[in-house]
Design a protein around this motif. Sequence first.
Motif, PDB file in Angstrom:
ATOM      1  N   TYR A  52      66.501 -27.509  62.704  1.00 48.40           N
ATOM      2  CA  TYR A  52      65.220 -26.995  63.169  1.00 48.40           C
ATOM      3  C   TYR A  52      64.468 -26.268  62.052  1.00 48.40           C
ATOM      4  N   LEU A  53      63.321 -26.810  61.707  1.00 48.75           N
ATOM      5  CA  LEU A  53      62.484 -26.267  60.655  1.00 48.75           C
ATOM      6  C   LEU A  53      61.786 -25.003  61.158  1.00 48.75           C
ATOM      7  N   VAL A  54      61.941 -23.901  60.427  1.00 41.22           N
ATOM      8  CA  VAL A  54      61.280 -22.650  60.810  1.00 41.22           C
ATOM      9  C   VAL A  54      60.362 -22.106  59.720  1.00 41.22           C
ATOM     10  N   TRP A  55      60.459 -22.651  58.516  1.00 40.20           N
ATOM     11  CA  TRP A  55      59.621 -22.178  57.419  1.00 40.20           C
ATOM     12  C   TRP A  55      59.519 -23.269  56.360  1.00 40.20           C
ATOM     13  N   LEU A  56      58.337 -23.376  55.732  1.00 39.82           N
ATOM     14  CA  LEU A  56      58.166 -24.292  54.613  1.00 39.82           C
ATOM     15  C   LEU A  56      57.098 -23.779  53.681  1.00 39.82           C
ATOM     16  N   GLU A  57      57.213 -24.206  52.441  1.00 37.32           N
ATOM     17  CA  GLU A  57      56.255 -23.815  51.417  1.00 37.32           C
ATOM     18  C   GLU A  57      56.018 -25.041  50.540  1.00 37.32           C
ATOM     19  N   ARG A  58      54.746 -25.390  50.334  1.00 36.06           N
ATOM     20  CA  ARG A  58      54.413 -26.558  49.512  1.00 36.06           C
ATOM     21  C   ARG A  58      54.261 -26.142  48.056  1.00 36.06           C
ATOM     22  N   HIS A  59      54.732 -27.031  47.174  1.00 37.75           N
ATOM     23  CA  HIS A  59      54.614 -26.816  45.734  1.00 37.75           C
ATOM     24  C   HIS A  59      54.052 -28.074  45.092  1.00 37.75           C
ATOM     25  N   GLN A  60      53.303 -27.887  44.038  1.00 40.11           N
ATOM     26  CA  GLN A  60      52.751 -29.023  43.313  1.00 40.11           C
ATOM     27  C   GLN A  60      53.800 -29.655  42.395  1.00 40.11           C
ATOM     28  N   TYR A  61      54.707 -28.850  41.890  1.00 36.67           N
ATOM     29  CA  TYR A  61      55.692 -29.333  40.924  1.00 36.67           C
ATOM     30  C   TYR A  61      57.109 -29.095  41.432  1.00 36.67           C
ATOM     31  N   ILE A  62      57.976 -30.042  41.171  1.00 39.12           N
ATOM     32  CA  ILE A  62      59.364 -29.962  41.644  1.00 39.12           C
ATOM     33  C   ILE A  62      60.083 -28.757  41.064  1.00 39.12           C
ATOM     34  N   ASP A  63      59.827 -28.422  39.803  1.00 40.15           N
ATOM     35  CA  ASP A  63      60.543 -27.284  39.214  1.00 40.15           C
ATOM     36  C   ASP A  63      60.191 -25.983  39.919  1.00 40.15           C
ATOM     37  N   HIS A  64      58.960 -25.859  40.411  1.00 40.42           N
ATOM     38  CA  HIS A  64      58.587 -24.653  41.168  1.00 40.42           C
ATOM     39  C   HIS A  64      59.317 -24.620  42.515  1.00 40.42           C
ATOM     40  N   ALA A  65      59.422 -25.764  43.160  1.00 43.46           N
ATOM     41  CA  ALA A  65      60.119 -25.833  44.452  1.00 43.46           C
ATOM     42  C   ALA A  65      61.595 -25.492  44.283  1.00 43.46           C
ATOM     43  N   ILE A  66      62.210 -26.004  43.233  1.00 44.14           N
ATOM     44  CA  ILE A  66      63.632 -25.730  42.986  1.00 44.14           C
ATOM     45  C   ILE A  66      63.852 -24.261  42.637  1.00 44.14           C
ATOM     46  N   GLU A  67      62.973 -23.701  41.815  1.00 46.30           N
ATOM     47  CA  GLU A  67      63.075 -22.269  41.486  1.00 46.30           C
ATOM     48  C   GLU A  67      63.005 -21.417  42.745  1.00 46.30           C
ATOM     49  N   ARG A  68      62.078 -21.763  43.638  1.00 49.48           N
ATOM     50  CA  ARG A  68      61.913 -21.002  44.886  1.00 49.48           C
ATOM     51  C   ARG A  68      63.145 -21.147  45.767  1.00 49.48           C
ATOM     52  N   GLU A  69      63.683 -22.367  45.856  1.00 52.51           N
ATOM     53  CA  GLU A  69      64.895 -22.594  46.638  1.00 52.51           C
ATOM     54  C   GLU A  69      66.034 -21.721  46.122  1.00 52.51           C
ATOM     55  N   LYS A  70      66.234 -21.697  44.831  1.00 51.29           N
ATOM     56  CA  LYS A  70      67.309 -20.884  44.238  1.00 51.29           C
ATOM     57  C   LYS A  70      67.086 -19.399  44.511  1.00 51.29           C
ATOM     58  N   GLU A  71      65.831 -18.972  44.400  1.00 53.02           N
ATOM     59  CA  GLU A  71      65.505 -17.569  44.670  1.00 53.02           C
ATOM     60  C   GLU A  71      65.883 -17.202  46.107  1.00 53.02           C
ATOM     61  N   ILE A  72      65.434 -18.016  47.061  1.00 49.19           N
ATOM     62  CA  ILE A  72      65.680 -17.735  48.475  1.00 49.19           C
ATOM     63  C   ILE A  72      67.170 -17.800  48.808  1.00 49.19           C
ATOM     64  N   LYS A  73      67.874 -18.753  48.238  1.00 49.28           N
ATOM     65  CA  LYS A  73      69.318 -18.874  48.499  1.00 49.28           C
ATOM     66  C   LYS A  73      70.072 -17.611  48.074  1.00 49.28           C
TER      67      LYS A  73
END
Length: 106
Positions: A52-73
């Motif tokens: 169940y999806l409860v939150w999402l954030e769009r990124h223009q670049y994959i490296d930004h999305a991965i950085e954010r994922e690591k931060e949140i984890k």
Amino acid sequence: MPNYNFFTYILTNSSKTVLYTGVTNDLGRRLYEHYFNTDSKNSFTSKYKCYYLVWLERHQYIDHAIEREKEIKGWSREKKAKLIEQENPLWRFLNKDIMEWPPILA
């Protein structure tokens, strides 16, 4: 570098007790994969039924999305809950906003 859509996202289980953070370039496909356990029957999302999806954030670049994922984890559950509640205070399941839910096995 071309523009794309990448997403950092948080899933939970039906009782909202477990959180999973991931990244993808196709959110609908990824939700489908989590739901039908196409990665592995022993995956975290399969084991804890985090579909169940409860939150999402769009990124223009994959490296930004991965950085954010690591931060949140690296965050505590409490800090993740606060992030979710900033955009989704009722923890509404957002799956239907992205795709047909529940998905149909193709």
